[in-house]
Design a protein around this motif. Structure first.
Motif, mmCIF file in Angstrom:
data_model
loop_
_atom_site.group_PDB
_atom_site.id
_atom_site.type_symbol
_atom_site.label_atom_id
_atom_site.label_comp_id
_atom_site.label_asym_id
_atom_site.label_seq_id
_atom_site.Cartn_x
_atom_site.Cartn_y
_atom_site.Cartn_z
ATOM 1 N N MET A 142 0.796 -1.220 0.000
ATOM 2 C CA MET A 142 0.000 0.000 0.000
ATOM 3 C C MET A 142 0.833 1.277 0.000
ATOM 4 S SD MET A 142 -1.343 -0.114 3.988
ATOM 5 C CE MET A 142 -2.134 1.483 4.037
ATOM 6 N N LEU A 143 2.135 1.178 0.293
ATOM 7 C CA LEU A 143 2.976 2.364 0.406
ATOM 8 C C LEU A 143 3.925 2.515 -0.774
ATOM 9 C CD1 LEU A 143 4.031 2.197 4.185
ATOM 10 C CD2 LEU A 143 2.061 3.368 3.176
ATOM 11 N N THR A 144 4.315 3.751 -1.030
ATOM 12 C CA THR A 144 5.369 3.993 -2.000
ATOM 13 C C THR A 144 6.706 3.586 -1.375
ATOM 14 O OG1 THR A 144 5.837 6.247 -1.253
ATOM 15 C CG2 THR A 144 4.077 5.967 -2.895
ATOM 16 N N ASP A 145 7.740 3.520 -2.195
ATOM 17 C CA ASP A 145 9.054 3.150 -1.669
ATOM 18 C C ASP A 145 9.506 4.127 -0.585
ATOM 19 O OD1 ASP A 145 9.124 1.006 -3.371
ATOM 20 O OD2 ASP A 145 10.427 1.962 -4.863
ATOM 21 N N LEU A 146 9.268 5.422 -0.796
ATOM 22 C CA LEU A 146 9.671 6.421 0.176
ATOM 23 C C LEU A 146 8.866 6.281 1.466
ATOM 24 C CD1 LEU A 146 11.269 8.912 1.037
ATOM 25 C CD2 LEU A 146 9.500 10.331 -0.064
ATOM 26 N N GLN A 147 7.560 6.117 1.347
ATOM 27 C CA GLN A 147 6.720 5.967 2.530
ATOM 28 C C GLN A 147 7.116 4.732 3.341
ATOM 29 O OE1 GLN A 147 2.935 5.859 0.548
ATOM 30 N NE2 GLN A 147 2.560 8.065 0.810
ATOM 31 N N TYR A 148 7.433 3.668 2.643
ATOM 32 C CA TYR A 148 7.837 2.436 3.314
ATOM 33 C C TYR A 148 9.179 2.618 4.017
ATOM 34 C CZ TYR A 148 8.518 -2.562 4.134
ATOM 35 O OH TYR A 148 8.708 -3.785 4.724
ATOM 36 N N ASP A 149 10.124 3.266 3.346
ATOM 37 C CA ASP A 149 11.437 3.485 3.939
ATOM 38 C C ASP A 149 11.340 4.357 5.185
ATOM 39 O OD1 ASP A 149 14.401 3.413 3.908
ATOM 40 O OD2 ASP A 149 14.196 5.554 3.492
ATOM 41 N N VAL A 150 10.514 5.394 5.130
ATOM 42 C CA VAL A 150 10.380 6.307 6.266
ATOM 43 C C VAL A 150 9.685 5.620 7.440
ATOM 44 C CG1 VAL A 150 9.199 8.385 7.098
ATOM 45 C CG2 VAL A 150 10.442 8.439 4.935
ATOM 46 N N THR A 151 8.545 5.007 7.191
ATOM 47 C CA THR A 151 7.752 4.459 8.291
ATOM 48 C C THR A 151 8.291 3.148 8.847
ATOM 49 O OG1 THR A 151 6.262 3.328 6.737
ATOM 50 C CG2 THR A 151 5.632 5.549 7.467
ATOM 51 N N GLN A 152 8.887 2.322 7.997
ATOM 52 C CA GLN A 152 9.309 0.989 8.436
ATOM 53 C C GLN A 152 10.811 0.874 8.704
ATOM 54 O OE1 GLN A 152 6.582 -1.074 8.944
ATOM 55 N NE2 GLN A 152 5.582 0.828 8.308
ATOM 56 N N HIS A 153 11.590 1.769 8.094
ATOM 57 C CA HIS A 153 13.047 1.695 8.250
ATOM 58 C C HIS A 153 13.649 2.982 8.801
ATOM 59 C CE1 HIS A 153 13.046 -1.676 4.978
ATOM 60 N NE2 HIS A 153 12.821 -2.164 6.202
ATOM 61 N N GLU A 154 12.799 3.817 9.416
ATOM 62 C CA GLU A 154 13.259 5.053 10.059
ATOM 63 C C GLU A 154 14.019 5.960 9.095
ATOM 64 O OE1 GLU A 154 14.105 1.911 11.761
ATOM 65 O OE2 GLU A 154 12.037 2.179 12.404
ATOM 66 N N GLY A 155 13.546 5.995 7.859
ATOM 67 C CA GLY A 155 14.174 6.865 6.867
ATOM 68 C C GLY A 155 13.762 8.320 7.050
ATOM 69 N N THR A 156 14.365 9.203 6.254
ATOM 70 C CA THR A 156 14.051 10.633 6.293
ATOM 71 C C THR A 156 13.926 11.161 4.874
ATOM 72 O OG1 THR A 156 15.292 10.913 8.347
ATOM 73 C CG2 THR A 156 14.784 12.906 7.106
ATOM 74 N N GLU A 157 12.838 11.874 4.600
ATOM 75 C CA GLU A 157 12.654 12.454 3.274
ATOM 76 C C GLU A 157 13.437 13.756 3.148
ATOM 77 O OE1 GLU A 157 8.454 12.978 3.429
ATOM 78 O OE2 GLU A 157 8.563 14.718 4.732
ATOM 79 N N ARG A 158 13.531 14.269 1.964
ATOM 80 C CA ARG A 158 14.274 15.498 1.731
ATOM 81 C C ARG A 158 13.501 16.719 2.234
ATOM 82 N NH1 ARG A 158 16.761 14.976 -4.421
ATOM 83 N NH2 ARG A 158 18.129 13.148 -4.013
#
Length: 369
Positions: A237-253
């Motif tokens: 259900m998520l985009t790659d960015l949304q998945y990285d941020v929510t599931q892998h503690e990523g940060t968007e620009r």
């Protein structure tokens, strides 16, 4: 010979008298809690760390024979329990807070002893000094039981206080007088290993009282529940960015995300579960390039934890039900909270005010208007 009293001598004498009167009056307000939590060396050490505790004495309570000795009590045949008398200032710390400190440093579920010390002389107990203390202790035990943090039922006895006998001098402040032997005994006893298992290994650096845990549990129970989908569904259900941020503690620009400059009225909800997070009313332009808020719309849906992924500690913000990584909170925000909840747009979905009722967020319209 006639004694001459100078003005300075009179002032000093008056000042000393005032100090004595104040000290005596303060001491008269002190209260006592008598507690049994296994080895009194350990219980004394832990209770003396609580602000507002004036004095802690190791000793014996619960038996009948006068002047018991350690040898007699340790036999387990006297009816006495190793205990501590805790003198505390109720203007600084309440009786419940004393009990809170006590329960967080013992095993309240074992009525056959305490860790390596076995026998009824080491069982957990609260010797109440009044009907009020009994009521507070019984109510607190009931709330702890409902919290379910311990893995077994609580078996801490409530016993009417009769007499406390101080232990031998060499037992008093044992942890200070014999630090090497004390630390060896404490480690070998398994006490701290048990407490780490119950409260987490960071319990000393970042303690949470039982009252905080109880209140947080009640808050969660009062919340409208949301569910976390399966990992497979989340990924789909998520985009790659949304998945990285929510599931892998990523940060968007910064300055290149959906909501950093969004000024429309509405609320921001978790992208995974839909749980309400922030209101446009609390959003402000922080200059960081990420959507920033002074507070969550409902603290119950927010969970914070230490983040040591960088060279310094930050406070991570996650959603309660979905456990999505949302961003971090800092203490450089504007009034009235002084906080800056710096969030990732990719972790949230914006619900415009005109759609809130239809999407089930009508209860939060007042938070937007």
């Amino acid at each position: 010979m006639k004694k001459t009293i100078t003005l300075s001598t009179w002032l000093l004498s008056s000042l000393l008298s005032l100090v004595c009167l104040t000290t005596n009056a303060q001491a008269a307000d002190y209260q006592t809690a008598t507690l049994a939590g296994g080895c009194f060396w350990c219980t004394e050490s832990d209770m003396e760390k609580l602000p507002g505790v004036v004095d802690v004495i190791s000793g014996y309570s619960g038996g009948k024979a006068p002047n018991p000795t350690y040898k007699q009590v340790s036999s387990g045949k006297t009816g006495y329990i190793e205990s501590v008398n805790v003198t505390f200032d109720p203007n600084v710390v309440s009786y419940e807070q004393v009990l809170d400190q006590f329960f967080r440093h013992i095993d309240p579920t074992d009525d056959q002893g305490s860790f390596v010390d076995r026998g009824p002389q080491y069982r957990p107990a609260i010797f109440y000094h009044s009907a009020e203390q009994k009521h507070i202790a019984a109510q607190f035990i009931s709330e702890i039981e409902q919290l379910g943090i311990y893995k077994k039922p609580l078996k801490t006895e409530l016993i009417a206080f009769e007499k406390f006998w101080p232990a031998e001098d060499y037992h008093q402040d044992y942890y200070q007088r014999n630090p090497v032997r004390y630390h060896y005994y404490r480690y070998a006893s398994g006490r701290d290993q048990y407490l780490d298992d119950i409260f987490g290994e960071e319990r000393n650096e970042h303690p949470k009282t039982l009252r905080e845990l109880i209140d947080a549990s009640k808050t969660v129970m009062a919340l409208k529940p949301y569910s976390r989908p399966s990992d497979e569904k989340i990924k789909a259900m998520l985009t790659d960015l949304q998945y990285d941020v929510t599931q892998h503690e990523g940060t968007e620009r910064p300055f290149n995300n959906a909501y950093w400059d969004n000024k429309a009225p509405g609320i921001y909800v978790d992208i995974v579960s839909g749980e309400p997070l922030f209101s446009s009313r609390d959003k402000y332009k922080s200059g960081t390039g990420w959507p920033s808020f002074t507070k969550p719309i409902d603290k119950g849906y927010i969970v914070t934890k230490d983040d040591n992924s960088l060279f310094y500690t930050r406070t991570e913000v996650r959603s309660r039900f979905a456990d999505s990584h949302l961003g971090h909170v800092f203490d450089d925000g504007p009034a009235p909270t002084g906080l800056r909840y710096c969030m990732n747009s990719a972790a949230m979905r914006f619900v415009p005010k005109q759609q809130m009722q239809a999407q089930g967020y009508g209860d939060y319209l007042a938070e937007v208007e």
